[in-house]
Design an enzyme around this catalytic site. Structure first.
Site, PDB file in Angstrom:
ATOM      1  CD  GLU A 157     -11.238   3.154  -2.089  1.00 35.77           C
ATOM      2  OE1 GLU A 157     -11.303   2.151  -2.635  1.00 35.77           O
ATOM      3  OE2 GLU A 157     -10.449   3.469  -1.292  1.00 35.77           O
ATOM      4  NE  ARG A 185      -3.799  -2.709   2.367  1.00 35.24           N
ATOM      5  CZ  ARG A 185      -4.514  -2.021   2.031  1.00 35.24           C
ATOM      6  NH1 ARG A 185      -5.191  -2.242   0.726  1.00 35.24           N
ATOM      7  NH2 ARG A 185      -5.181  -0.888   2.919  1.00 35.24           N
ATOM      8  NE  ARG A 217      -3.685   2.416   1.146  1.00 39.85           N
ATOM      9  CZ  ARG A 217      -3.654   3.489   0.682  1.00 39.85           C
ATOM     10  NH1 ARG A 217      -2.576   4.210   0.301  1.00 39.85           N
ATOM     11  NH2 ARG A 217      -4.608   4.579   1.343  1.00 39.85           N
TER      12      ARG A 217
END
Length: 171
Positions: A75, A109, A67
């Site tokens: 998004e 992540r 990330r």
């Protein structure tokens, strides 16, 4: 006793060879690897999930989900979400990158800086108007702040909208 030991060693070696063949039969094992803040490694980008999330295979082996640090791209369902993903694919898809892990995020992540061909991927996306500087998580990124202001003033990408909604509000 000697034959029993030889037979046990043979069974062990057979099992070991079978396990090796099973993981390398497809040419690659699919295991995830643990990374820690402060680690830096080279990797090949396997998948661009969206503008700020990528799956990579480390040059030393193992897959990691990355990330981007200090960056939040729209998004997929938001305006410019698909454009951000396409741009990220152009910049890093299938390419070798340098990953510098900053922290491990709340979803497990690796939150990291990604460098491709000498350039900072987060800076490229922000400069293009395809991502926001995520100030809450990277308040000291003055370069990102400057690039966002420039993109906004030039009405590039998502800044061409009258009132773009950041992903952290949209979610």
């Amino acid at each position: 006793m000697h034959n029993a030991l030889r037979r046990s060693a043979g069974i062990f070696l057979g099992a070991l060879l079978f396990a090796f063949a099973a993981t390398s039969a497809s040419g690659q094992a699919q295991e995830d690897v643990l990374v820690e803040p402060g680690q830096t490694f080279t990797a090949r980008v396997l998948e661009v999930t969206d503008g700020d999330t990528y799956d990579v295979r480390r040059s030393l082996g193992g897959e990691v989900t990355i990330r981007l640090h200090g960056v939040d791209a729209p998004e997929s369902a938001q305006p410019y979400g698909r454009a951000a993903t396409r741009a990220a694919r152009r910049y890093v898809g299938g390419k070798d990158v340098r990953v510098a892990v900053e922290e491990i995020g709340r979803y497990g992540r690796a939150v990291a800086r990604v460098e491709v061909q000498g350039g900072d991927l987060g800076a490229m996306l922000i400069r293009d108007g395809l991502a926001w500087h995520y100030r809450e998580y990277a308040p000291n990124e003055t370069g990102y702040r400057r690039l966002q202001r420039q993109a906004r003033n030039a009405k590039r990408g998502l800044w061409s909208q009258s009132n773009p909604v950041p992903p952290w509000e949209w979610r």
